[in-house]
Motif scaffolding. Structure first.
Motif, PDB file in Angstrom:
ATOM      1  N   SER A 229      -9.532  -5.352   1.099  1.00 61.76           N
ATOM      2  CA  SER A 229      -8.621  -6.551   0.856  1.00 61.76           C
ATOM      3  C   SER A 229      -7.325  -6.125   0.439  1.00 61.76           C
ATOM      4  O   SER A 229      -6.218  -6.906   0.719  1.00 61.76           O
ATOM      5  N   ILE A 230      -6.971  -5.022   0.171  1.00 64.04           N
ATOM      6  CA  ILE A 230      -5.619  -4.390  -0.031  1.00 64.04           C
ATOM      7  C   ILE A 230      -4.817  -4.175   1.296  1.00 64.04           C
ATOM      8  O   ILE A 230      -5.181  -3.318   2.050  1.00 64.04           O
ATOM      9  N   LYS A 231      -3.574  -4.853   1.683  1.00 66.97           N
ATOM     10  CA  LYS A 231      -3.061  -4.727   2.758  1.00 66.97           C
ATOM     11  C   LYS A 231      -1.932  -3.999   2.508  1.00 66.97           C
ATOM     12  O   LYS A 231      -1.478  -2.978   3.166  1.00 66.97           O
ATOM     13  N   ASP A 232      -1.091  -4.155   1.420  1.00 70.28           N
ATOM     14  CA  ASP A 232       0.147  -3.789   1.254  1.00 70.28           C
ATOM     15  C   ASP A 232       0.108  -3.004  -0.130  1.00 70.28           C
ATOM     16  O   ASP A 232      -0.348  -3.518  -0.924  1.00 70.28           O
ATOM     17  N   VAL A 233       0.531  -1.706   0.228  1.00 70.20           N
ATOM     18  CA  VAL A 233       0.225  -0.723  -1.135  1.00 70.20           C
ATOM     19  C   VAL A 233       1.519   0.021  -1.158  1.00 70.20           C
ATOM     20  O   VAL A 233       2.228   0.364  -0.144  1.00 70.20           O
TER      21      VAL A 233
END
Length: 532
Positions: A229-233
């Protein structure tokens, strides 16, 4: 009567394989992973209760191939996994793999690994055996994480069994990743470990903290869902991070660390951080098969495309099954306490409170022998384990500082040490100071061990005699001489060969062309007893 007889019928390995419709090799794999639980005859042969095989089949009907576990048990590297790594590339297959792991956990059986200790079958062999070359050493939680110079669990178990009683307290003053502590809990002993390396402390705590394996599989699903679910990091950063990792690997590791960090339970979070630590080294540029930090030329190519999630699930799978075996074999009321501290100092353990000390101290200063700090560095940086004031853990370990005087009073307490230091100083005074610094610190650790050990109890040390400037340092003799000045008496020394060493049989200690010397081939097991 006929029904009772059928329930107690025993099958040998070949018969069990025919009954399940698999090969004998598959039977061995199923036993290794805790799916089947044979008993051993006095001669060491496997016997499978027929009713247990029937129970396995009944419970595994939802498996894709219940009668043929080899369809989903696949050997990669030195471990056996449920699926090939390539199957993890799609999201559905990732969850399918975790679901299969849940099925394995739900079967309820577990392995007690008695065959890997084997002292019940041939007591004479057990008494004489110290090498344990052919024995499985990654039983229970011992295989959770690699660590330099790991203590062999069979040696720890043998010494604990002989020199202590159930409910006793066993201490390891250089506990490393916790082998002695794990074996103590499996033998109904309480344990205390002292260790200065933060990564080793984390590993030891995880290996000795029982966790319901079902909870772990549930949290593994949670981690993967969060990760996806983590797209932008915002990529994690420390000095030279791009020297050791590809850019996309840094991003994937950052996402994985963030997902694990969302687990509220500390013990479960730490369990997965240990799995994460294993992944860090695998997906980095570092060489495999050694502990010092060097980049591998084989990884510095476009062909090196590590899959972070695949490696993570593979390691989690192995460790969750290991935890299942550990939870089902430890004694329920034992406890392990790991102290992050310096073995040369007082760590708050009451005097005369420990029943047995077993330890394998470093063989020399970390900078020139086993690189504990280098091995731990990348994982420690990713997990923020190092305090801000410590940049090099090797300098904090035993013998890490060499601001000593070559006329230190310790030389009068060991004639062997005095001869050795003088011989090295004739060739290289600075090297002599480094060696002396190690023995000064080791003597301080012996004094602290004497303080906490009960009178007439035993102190067992496993040590190797290394070579410096072409001189073999007889560390076993030096320890015995120093110990006698503290209040110990030597009870004996056993010698064992070092199997499967990660070093050549010869090296070049002088760095002179064509001039070589033998590396360490044996270890000494020193038995001391506290007399006052």
């Amino acid at each position: 009567m006929e029904q009772t007889k059928q329930k107690t019928k025993m099958l040998n390995t070949k018969q069990a394989a025919i009954f399940l419709g698999v090969s004998t090799k598959t039977i061995y794999r199923m036993e290794k992973k805790g799916l089947l639980h044979p008993i051993r005859t006095p001669g060491g042969q496997r016997r499978f209760p027929k009713h247990s095989l029937e129970t396995y089949l009944n419970k595994s009907r939802e498996f894709a191939a219940p009668q043929n576990p080899s369809k989903f048990l696949v050997k990669e590297d030195e471990n056996v996994y449920l699926f090939n790594s390539s199957e993890l590339k799609q999201k559905s297959q990732t969850h399918q793999r975790i679901n299969r792991l849940e099925q394995i956990i739900s079967l309820g059986g577990y392995s007690n690994h008695n065959q890997h200790y084997n002292y019940n079958n041939n007591i004479k062999h057990w008494i004489e055996e110290w090498d344990f070359k052919k024995y499985q050493t990654k039983t229970y939680t011992h295989g959770f994480h690699n660590y330099p110079a790991m203590f062999i669990p069979q040696i720890a178990r043998k010494l604990i069994s002989v020199f202590s009683e159930e409910k006793d307290t066993v201490c390891d003053i250089f506990c490393g990743s916790g082998t002695t502590l794990v074996e103590s809990s499996l033998l109904n002993r309480n344990s205390i470990g002292i260790e200065l390396n933060p990564l080793a402390v984390l590993i030891a705590r995880v290996k000795t903290t029982p966790i319901n394996p079902k909870n772990l599989t549930d949290k593994l699903k949670f981690i993967i869902d969060e990760y996806e679910s983590i797209k932008d990091v915002h990529p994690y950063f420390f000095t030279n991070i791009d020297f050791w990792f590809k850019k996309d690997v840094i991003n994937d590791l950052t996402r994985l660390k963030q997902a694990i960090s969302k687990i509220p339970e500390e013990n479960i979070r730490n369990f997965f951080f240990v799995c994460f630590s294993n992944v860090v080294r695998i997906v980095s540029y570092t060489r495999h098969g050694e502990f010092k930090l060097f980049r591998s030329p084989n990884k510095m190519t476009d062909k090196f495309k590590p899959d972070v999630t695949s490696e993570f699930i593979k390691i989690c799978e192995n460790n969750i099954i290991g935890m299942k075996e550990y939870v089902n074999n430890i004694f329920p009321h034992t406890h392990s306490r790991i102290i992050m501290g310096d073995a040369t100092k007082d760590n708050g353990i009451p005097n005369n409170s420990v029943d047995l000390i077993i330890t394998s101290p470093p063989y020399g200063d970390s900078r020139t022998t086993v690189a504990y700090g280098q091995f731990s560095r990348l994982s420690s940086q990713w997990l923020d384990l190092l305090p801000p004031n410590i940049k090099d853990i090797d300098k904090e370990l035993i013998g890490g500082k060499n601001n000593v005087n070559l006329s230190d009073p310790i030389l009068d307490k060991s004639i062997t040490l005095k001869f050795s230091i003088n011989s090295i100083a004739d060739k290289d005074e600075e090297r002599a100071k480094e060696v002396l610094s190690f023995y000064i610190d080791l003597n301080k650790a012996l004094i602290q061990a004497h303080n906490i050990l009960k009178p007439n109890k035993y102190f067992c040390l496993i040590i190797g005699n290394r070579t410096v400037k072409e001189l073999v340092l007889k560390t076993d003799t030096i320890i015995c001489e120093l110990a006698e000045n503290i209040g110990f008496i030597q009870q004996g020394i056993f010698y064992r060969n070092i199997p499967n060493k990660r070093m050549p049989s010869r090296n070049s200690p002088t760095n002179e062309a064509g001039k070589t010397g033998s590396t360490m081939l044996k270890e000494s097991i020193i038995l001391l007893r506290k007399v006052y």
